[in-house]
Structure formats: C-alpha cells, structure tokens
Design an enzyme around this catalytic site. Structure first.
Site, short mmCIF file in Angstrom:
data_model
loop_
_atom_site.label_atom_id
_atom_site.label_comp_id
_atom_site.label_asym_id
_atom_site.label_seq_id
_atom_site.Cartn_x
_atom_site.Cartn_y
_atom_site.Cartn_z
N GLY A 20 -52.99 85.20 121.32
CA GLY A 20 -54.33 85.56 121.73
C GLY A 20 -55.35 84.84 120.86
O GLY A 20 -55.00 84.00 120.03
N SER A 21 -56.60 85.21 121.06
CA SER A 21 -57.69 84.60 120.29
C SER A 21 -57.80 85.25 118.92
O SER A 21 -57.11 86.22 118.62
CB SER A 21 -59.01 84.79 121.04
OG SER A 21 -59.36 86.17 121.06
N PHE A 23 -59.32 87.66 116.23
CA PHE A 23 -59.84 89.03 116.28
C PHE A 23 -59.30 89.84 117.47
O PHE A 23 -59.90 90.82 117.87
CB PHE A 23 -61.38 89.04 116.29
CG PHE A 23 -61.98 88.13 115.25
CD1 PHE A 23 -61.85 88.42 113.90
CD2 PHE A 23 -62.63 86.97 115.62
CE1 PHE A 23 -62.38 87.57 112.94
CE2 PHE A 23 -63.16 86.12 114.67
CZ PHE A 23 -63.04 86.42 113.32
N GLY A 25 -56.15 91.16 117.41
CA GLY A 25 -55.20 92.14 116.89
C GLY A 25 -53.76 91.64 116.80
O GLY A 25 -52.83 92.43 116.73
N GLU A 93 -49.15 83.53 111.89
CA GLU A 93 -49.89 82.27 111.93
C GLU A 93 -48.98 81.09 112.29
O GLU A 93 -49.02 80.03 111.68
CB GLU A 93 -50.62 82.01 110.60
CG GLU A 93 -51.59 83.09 110.20
CD GLU A 93 -52.82 83.22 111.09
OE1 GLU A 93 -52.99 82.41 112.04
OE2 GLU A 93 -53.63 84.13 110.85
N CYS A 152 -71.17 89.94 125.21
CA CYS A 152 -71.32 90.84 126.37
C CYS A 152 -70.35 92.01 126.39
O CYS A 152 -70.48 92.88 127.25
CB CYS A 152 -71.18 90.04 127.66
SG CYS A 152 -69.51 89.41 127.97
N CYS A 181 -65.95 85.57 125.62
CA CYS A 181 -65.36 85.53 126.95
C CYS A 181 -65.47 84.09 127.48
O CYS A 181 -66.13 83.24 126.87
CB CYS A 181 -66.08 86.49 127.90
SG CYS A 181 -67.80 86.03 128.25
N HIS A 184 -69.28 82.90 128.12
CA HIS A 184 -70.08 82.64 126.93
C HIS A 184 -69.50 81.53 126.07
O HIS A 184 -70.24 80.78 125.43
CB HIS A 184 -70.26 83.92 126.12
CG HIS A 184 -71.24 84.85 126.78
ND1 HIS A 184 -70.86 86.03 127.37
CD2 HIS A 184 -72.58 84.75 126.96
CE1 HIS A 184 -71.92 86.62 127.88
NE2 HIS A 184 -72.98 85.86 127.65
#
Length: 193
Positions: A20-21, A23, A25, A93, A152, A181, A184
C-alpha cells in the site's frame, strides 16, 4: 530457477505480502501478525534494511510508535543465514531490498516457513517500487492497505512527495510525504486525469 521443496515434517510454507501507500498501516499490520505468531509460540525472526533508521536503528517501528525488535541487514541473502530453524520470517520495507529478496522468500517458503513481507507497492511517481511487483507476483496471499487522503478524506493509494528530492529511495515522514487519493495525487503531479 527451480527451488527444491524441503517439506521435512510435512510443514508447508507460504509468502504473504502487505502493500500500500505510505501511512496505510503496512508496518502496523506486519507487527500485528508477527506478535500473534509469537503468542502462538512460533519461532519468529524479523528483518529490515539497515538503511531504515528513521525511528530506531534496530526495531521496526510503525508511524504510530508500535514496535517490534528486528535485525537490520545490508543484503537479503543474510536472511537465509540468520533465519535458521524458524517458523515465521517478517520482512519490512521490502522495496528497499536487492533483487535476491524474491529468491530468499521462495527458499524460505519451500523450507516450510511462513514469510510475511511489507512494503510500498508504488513510489512517489506512482510507479512500481523496487522488488515489490515481483514479490506480489509470487505471493500466496496479498493484503493491499489504503491510507486516508489528506485533502478530501477518501481512500488514498498514492504517496505524494512534498520534499524536493529526485531519487526513488528517500526515507521520510509526514514532513516529506502525504497520502493522496488518485484525483488529488494527479492534480499535485500536474498530470491530466
């Protein structure tokens, strides 16, 4: 390259990838799974790149300060030397590791080890990051986590780099990165949607 399975004792291993991106989790989920394995009295070894010293030199630490002891390593092949007679291997990582990380994970799985890997699937340019696409392709289980867009509140899959640095490998925190998102992210990147 074919890897001969070592199924002594009938134990079967597998590879889990948490991606995932920033931040989202990922490290928090990795720590949760590893702590549960320890509660089950499984022998666990945990590794991270030696270059990741943001929060602690040795421990894996999530953005909300949850931590677990780990062994920092320079090369993924060190994992095979250090992870003898274990049930579970955790790797954080993974995008920062060398190409041998895929082979290492497969060897461990064939030895009957549960391998849990966490890493960014995309870099700050929205491109596949390091060895993560290859790990995702050989994984038995994949969990994709999402952050919250700081603009958002929608689901965020992208890590926007606020810092002025061009290299792909750049460790940072909220002062250097923010989750966005799709809409953005592409607005900030100046690309058409």
């Amino acid at each position: 390259m074919f890897i001969e399975p070592d199924l002594a004792g009938g134990r079967k291993g597998w590879i889990e990838v948490i991606c995932g991106s920033m931040f989202s989790g990922k490290t928090e989920e990795l720590i949760r799974r590893l702590k549960r394995a320890r509660i089950a009295n499984l022998k666990v070894e945990i590794f991270k790149p030696a270059s990741d010293i943001r929060y602690h030199i040795e421990d894996i630490v999530s953005h909300n300060a949850n931590s677990i002891a780990s062994t920092p390593i320079e090369s993924s092949t060190q994992i095979l030397l250090l992870a003898q007679d274990v049930d579970v291997v955790g790797i954080d990582e993974a995008q920062f590791f060398d190409p041998e990380i895929i082979h290492v994970c497969q060897v461990l799985a064939f030895r009957g080890v549960r391998v849990i890997v966490a890493g960014l699937d995309m870099d700050y340019l929205g491109k596949p990051f390091g060895q993560m696409p290859y790990l995702l392709s050989v994984a038995d289980y994949i969990t994709k986590l999402h952050a919250i867009c700081v603009k958002c509140g929608s689901m965020a899959s992208f890590s926007y780099r606020k810092a002025n640095h061009d290299g792909q490998f750049f460790l940072g925190e909220t002062s250097e990165y923010e989750p966005l998102c799709r809409q953005h992210y592409f607005e900030k990147m100046g690309e058409p949607i």
